[in-house]
Structure formats: structure tokens, C-alpha cells
Design an enzyme around this catalytic site. Structure first.
Site, PDB file in Angstrom:
ATOM      1  N   LYS A  60       0.735  -1.157  -0.289  1.00 16.12           N
ATOM      2  CA  LYS A  60       0.158   0.583   0.153  1.00 16.12           C
ATOM      3  C   LYS A  60       0.900   1.282  -0.071  1.00 16.12           C
ATOM      4  CE  LYS A  60      -1.702   1.850   3.389  1.00 16.12           C
ATOM      5  NZ  LYS A  60      -2.663   2.267   4.503  1.00 16.12           N
ATOM      6  N   ASP A 108      -7.096   0.907   0.937  1.00 15.38           N
ATOM      7  CA  ASP A 108      -6.721   0.554   2.678  1.00 15.38           C
ATOM      8  C   ASP A 108      -8.042   0.177   3.233  1.00 15.38           C
ATOM      9  OD1 ASP A 108      -8.465   3.221   2.348  1.00 15.38           O
ATOM     10  OD2 ASP A 108      -7.586   4.675   3.267  1.00 15.38           O
TER      11      ASP A 108
END
Length: 214
Positions: A124, A142
Site C-alpha cells: 500500500k 486501505d
């Protein structure tokens, strides 16, 4: 999990997002690629607002890997002690700064594999940096994007990688660059976890969420 929305509906959804916010921005404050890496690494299990509060003073004295090493782990810890898991994060930031100085001449690499090899930097974080700094159409999934993707049918998937791939495979190419920012902002401020603000939602007539709050 909602079913995957068809292409024409996705195009209409992102057309509306684009009309409302043509150039969405990430909310983590940074001054260069290095401070962006540090800010995103610090943001794990923390709010962007909390990270920004801690890093404003930090980045005034340590905005390069070498300056961070000069500040040292104890000095860094003093700056970020209001952030969750600050001790481990401080260790990671010092380690990644050392690697950047020793292996990359103090520069941040622009490949996902190289970024993911840095301590405290996962998929991420790498995707955020590639997107925000190098403007690559990467999708940093997320909790907000995972929720919105599954709740609405924009990008359903059983895990974050599946949602990331659903965005890449289904969202029209001309919206890919900003897709994750639109989805994050939508999840953070409208399609909230406990009390989604469906009455104020731009796409309430298009999404698959069966428990709309009107």
C-alpha cells in the site's frame, strides 16, 4: 459483498467524482519523495491528521535520508511519539534511511519492488508513493477503499489485493490515476463505516449498497 458494477455504471460514477473534485489530493503533508515515503510509513494504524501534526516540525529538520540519520532514532522518536507504534516506526524509518543512503545515493527508487524492500514499506505504501509522486496509476487499497469497493460494487473483493485488481481491471483507464484518491475521500467523508451519509452521496442511485441510509 456487492456484485461488480458494469462498465457504463463505473464510468458514470467516476465522471461524477471527477466533476466534483477534478484533481483530488492525498492528505499527508510532504515536501519531496523521501518525506512522502516517511509520512505514509508513519500513517499505518494512524490518522493522516495525527501524522501531519507530528511531521511538520520533523520535516523542517530532516527532509532527506542523511538528515534523518543525523537526527538519529532517539531524536526521531521525540518527534513522532504521539503516533501509534512510534518506537517500531522510528526503527523502520532509520533503517530505510540507511538503505536509501547506502544503496540508492539518498534517492527514493521509483519501482514497487524496490520500495517494498524498504523496512516498514508494504504494498500500500509503495502504491501511494508511486501514485502521488511519480503519477503512476497504482491503487493503494486501505480500509476506506476496501469498504467502499465492496459496499458499492465499484471493486468487490475478499482482500485488499483482490480489490486492487478489481479497480485496475474494471475502472475506466482514464480515471485510474485518481481512482484511489476519489475512493479514499468518498469513504472517509461520505461512505463512512458506521453511519454512511447516503443522503449526501453523489452516487447513491448507482451503488449496490442495500442498506442505504436516506
Amino acid at each position: 459483498m456487492a456484485k461488480q458494477l458494469p462498465y457504463p455504471v463505473l464510468r458514470e460514477i467516476f465522471t461524477r467524482f471527477q466533476a466534483a473534485e477534478p484533481e483530488p489530493k492525498g492528505e499527508l503533508e510532504h515536501v519531496n519523495a523521501y518525506t512522502l515515503v516517511v509520512a505514509v510509513a508513519l500513517s499505518a494504524q494512524a490518522t493522516d491528521a495525527g501524522v501531519n501534526k507530528a511531521t511538520r516540525a520533523l520535516f523542517q529538520v530532516a527532509d532527506t535520508p542523511q538528515k534523518m540519520l543525523d537526527l538519529g532514532e532517539e531524536g526521531l522518536t521525540e518527534h513522532i511519539k504521539t503516533i501509534g507504534l512510534f518506537r517500531q516506526k522510528a526503527k523502520n524509518v532509520i533503517k530505510l534511511s540507511r538503505i536509501l543512503v547506502d544503496d540508492y545515493g539518498g534517492e527514493v527508487p521509483n519501482s514497487r519492488a524496490a520500495l517494498e524492500s524498504l523496512p516498514g514499506v508494504g504494498r500500500k505504501t509503495a502504491n501511494v508513493v508511486l501514485n502521488m509522486w511519480w503519477r503512476q496509476p497504482t491503487q493503494a487499497v486501505d480500509t476506506h477503499i476496501f469498504r467502499v469497493g465492496n459496499r458499492t460494487g465499484i471493486a468487490p473483493g475478499k482482500d485488499v489485493v483482490a480489490v486492487e485488481r478489481a479497480i485496475e481491471d474494471n475502472v475506466p483507464a482514464d480515471f485510474q490515476l485518481h481512482a484511489h484518491h476519489w475512493l479514499i475521500l468518498h469513504g472517509r467523508y461520505v461512505c463512512k463505516a458506521r453511519k454512511p451519509m447516503c443522503a449526501n452521496c453523489l452516487i447513491r442511485d448507482l451503488c449496490e449498497f442495500e442498506e442505504k441510509v436516506l
